[in-house]
Design a protein around this motif. Structure first.
Motif, PDB file in Angstrom:
ATOM      1  N   SER A  47       0.903  -1.130   0.116  1.00  0.00           N
ATOM      2  CA  SER A  47       0.094   0.024   0.136  1.00  0.00           C
ATOM      3  C   SER A  47       0.990   1.058   0.022  1.00  0.00           C
ATOM      4  CB  SER A  47      -0.836   0.075   1.272  1.00  0.00           C
ATOM      5  OG  SER A  47      -1.644   1.222   1.378  1.00  0.00           O
ATOM      6  N   SER A  48       1.291   1.543  -1.076  1.00  0.00           N
ATOM      7  CA  SER A  48       2.139   2.600  -1.232  1.00  0.00           C
ATOM      8  C   SER A  48       1.934   3.437  -2.667  1.00  0.00           C
ATOM      9  CB  SER A  48       3.611   2.469  -1.364  1.00  0.00           C
ATOM     10  OG  SER A  48       4.139   1.976  -0.032  1.00  0.00           O
ATOM     11  N   THR A  49       2.157   4.896  -2.628  1.00  0.00           N
ATOM     12  CA  THR A  49       2.172   5.721  -3.821  1.00  0.00           C
ATOM     13  C   THR A  49       3.703   5.706  -4.343  1.00  0.00           C
ATOM     14  OG1 THR A  49      -0.044   6.384  -3.318  1.00  0.00           O
ATOM     15  CG2 THR A  49       1.154   7.594  -4.860  1.00  0.00           C
ATOM     16  N   VAL A  50       3.799   5.478  -5.602  1.00  0.00           N
ATOM     17  CA  VAL A  50       5.175   5.829  -6.026  1.00  0.00           C
ATOM     18  C   VAL A  50       5.376   6.770  -7.143  1.00  0.00           C
ATOM     19  CG1 VAL A  50       7.471   4.625  -7.217  1.00  0.00           C
ATOM     20  CG2 VAL A  50       6.070   3.400  -5.294  1.00  0.00           C
ATOM     21  N   THR A  51       5.930   7.605  -7.184  1.00  0.00           N
ATOM     22  CA  THR A  51       6.121   8.697  -8.288  1.00  0.00           C
ATOM     23  C   THR A  51       7.518   9.198  -8.792  1.00  0.00           C
ATOM     24  OG1 THR A  51       4.232   9.866  -6.920  1.00  0.00           O
ATOM     25  CG2 THR A  51       5.021  11.226  -8.636  1.00  0.00           C
ATOM     26  N   ALA A  52       7.253   9.135 -10.204  1.00  0.00           N
ATOM     27  CA  ALA A  52       8.609   9.409 -10.833  1.00  0.00           C
ATOM     28  C   ALA A  52       8.675  11.046 -10.857  1.00  0.00           C
ATOM     29  CB  ALA A  52       8.400   9.290 -12.345  1.00  0.00           C
ATOM     30  N   SER A  80       5.087   2.787 -21.166  1.00  0.00           N
ATOM     31  CA  SER A  80       5.071   3.187 -22.501  1.00  0.00           C
ATOM     32  C   SER A  80       5.088   4.671 -22.864  1.00  0.00           C
ATOM     33  CB  SER A  80       3.697   2.652 -23.122  1.00  0.00           C
ATOM     34  OG  SER A  80       2.775   3.479 -22.220  1.00  0.00           O
ATOM     35  N   ILE A  81       5.329   5.009 -24.098  1.00  0.00           N
ATOM     36  CA  ILE A  81       5.549   6.253 -24.646  1.00  0.00           C
ATOM     37  C   ILE A  81       4.107   6.971 -25.074  1.00  0.00           C
ATOM     38  CG2 ILE A  81       6.984   7.805 -26.057  1.00  0.00           C
ATOM     39  CD1 ILE A  81       9.223   5.762 -25.793  1.00  0.00           C
ATOM     40  N   LEU A 137       6.737   9.808 -20.892  1.00  0.00           N
ATOM     41  CA  LEU A 137       6.583   8.271 -20.385  1.00  0.00           C
ATOM     42  C   LEU A 137       5.575   8.268 -19.466  1.00  0.00           C
ATOM     43  CD1 LEU A 137       8.384   5.715 -20.387  1.00  0.00           C
ATOM     44  CD2 LEU A 137       9.345   6.714 -18.205  1.00  0.00           C
ATOM     45  N   ASP A 138       4.645   7.130 -19.843  1.00  0.00           N
ATOM     46  CA  ASP A 138       3.557   6.563 -18.895  1.00  0.00           C
ATOM     47  C   ASP A 138       3.959   5.438 -18.112  1.00  0.00           C
ATOM     48  OD1 ASP A 138       1.811   8.678 -19.790  1.00  0.00           O
ATOM     49  OD2 ASP A 138       1.208   7.712 -21.560  1.00  0.00           O
ATOM     50  N   TYR A 139       3.872   5.526 -16.822  1.00  0.00           N
ATOM     51  CA  TYR A 139       4.342   4.241 -16.324  1.00  0.00           C
ATOM     52  C   TYR A 139       3.305   3.838 -15.136  1.00  0.00           C
ATOM     53  CZ  TYR A 139       5.079   7.712 -12.292  1.00  0.00           C
ATOM     54  OH  TYR A 139       4.833   8.726 -11.569  1.00  0.00           O
ATOM     55  N   THR A 152       0.160   4.859 -10.835  1.00  0.00           N
ATOM     56  CA  THR A 152       0.729   5.419 -12.259  1.00  0.00           C
ATOM     57  C   THR A 152       1.008   6.803 -12.275  1.00  0.00           C
ATOM     58  OG1 THR A 152      -1.588   5.970 -12.660  1.00  0.00           O
ATOM     59  CG2 THR A 152      -1.192   3.762 -13.300  1.00  0.00           C
ATOM     60  N   GLY A 153       1.181   7.185 -13.342  1.00  0.00           N
ATOM     61  CA  GLY A 153       1.747   8.617 -13.706  1.00  0.00           C
ATOM     62  C   GLY A 153       2.597   8.800 -15.043  1.00  0.00           C
ATOM     63  N   ARG A 154       2.938  10.034 -15.179  1.00  0.00           N
ATOM     64  CA  ARG A 154       3.528  10.548 -16.525  1.00  0.00           C
ATOM     65  C   ARG A 154       4.580  11.451 -16.067  1.00  0.00           C
ATOM     66  NH1 ARG A 154      -0.094  12.617 -21.278  1.00  0.00           N
ATOM     67  NH2 ARG A 154      -0.566  10.835 -21.549  1.00  0.00           N
ATOM     68  N   ILE A 155       5.836  11.210 -16.964  1.00  0.00           N
ATOM     69  CA  ILE A 155       6.970  12.388 -16.818  1.00  0.00           C
ATOM     70  C   ILE A 155       7.268  12.536 -18.077  1.00  0.00           C
ATOM     71  CG2 ILE A 155       8.537  10.393 -16.289  1.00  0.00           C
ATOM     72  CD1 ILE A 155      10.048  12.449 -14.373  1.00  0.00           C
TER      73      ILE A 155
END
Length: 158
Positions: A47-52, A80-81, A137-139, A152-155
């Motif tokens: 149960s964690s939130t990971v962000t780029a 994915s891009i 970059l979508d991850y 999930t996120g985007r950078i």
């Protein structure tokens, strides 16, 4: 006095067979429940939130911004891009040549960071999967043991 008929005071054969089948099914159920509880593990999802947060020296820096500690060998990152959605890649945290914790022990605590190391010195990428400047970059970060999506996120690429 002489008996003229059969004695009906016993249990009929049909009722006896039904009782034996019922007892057998109950015992089989108990055995199945016992065997299932011994062999199954009830792994709790991370149960964690990971962000780029940034791309530095072509490596992607991730932060554990919310939740509990986890080990890198338990996560996977799917990428994915946005501009080329057909191209994607999945990397496993168990690959220590790609994942590196800032603490050095592979444990990412709340507020902790880790790097996803690029295979290249002059661009962000892994094999044929390369993030070009100006692309996004979508991850998705997964708990690999429970197949649970963590975040999930985007950078933007640099």
């Amino acid at each position: 006095m002489k008996s003229t008929g059969s004695d009906n005071s016993g249990v009929s054969e049909v009722v006896g067979v039904m009782i034996m089948i019922t007892v057998t099914l109950i015992l089989a159920g108990f055995v199945l429940i016992s065997a299932n509880s011994v062999t199954s593990t009830h792994e709790k999802p991370i149960s964690s939130t990971v962000t780029a947060t940034e791309i530095k020296d072509y490596d992607i820096i991730f932060d554990n911004v919310y939740g509990e500690p986890f080990t890198l060998d338990r996560i996977g990152i799917s990428m994915s891009i946005s501009e080329r959605p057909i191209q994607s890649i999945m990397l496993s945290g168990s690959d220590s040549s790609l994942f590196q914790s800032y603490s050095g022990d592979g444990i990412i605590v709340l507020g902790g960071r880790f790097k996803l190391l690029s295979e290249y010195d002059d661009k962000t990428g892994w094999g044929e999967f390369v993030l070009n400047s100006g692309e996004h970059l979508d991850y998705s970060v997964y708990d690999m043991k429970t197949n649970t999506l963590m975040s999930t996120g985007r950078i933007a690429g640099k």
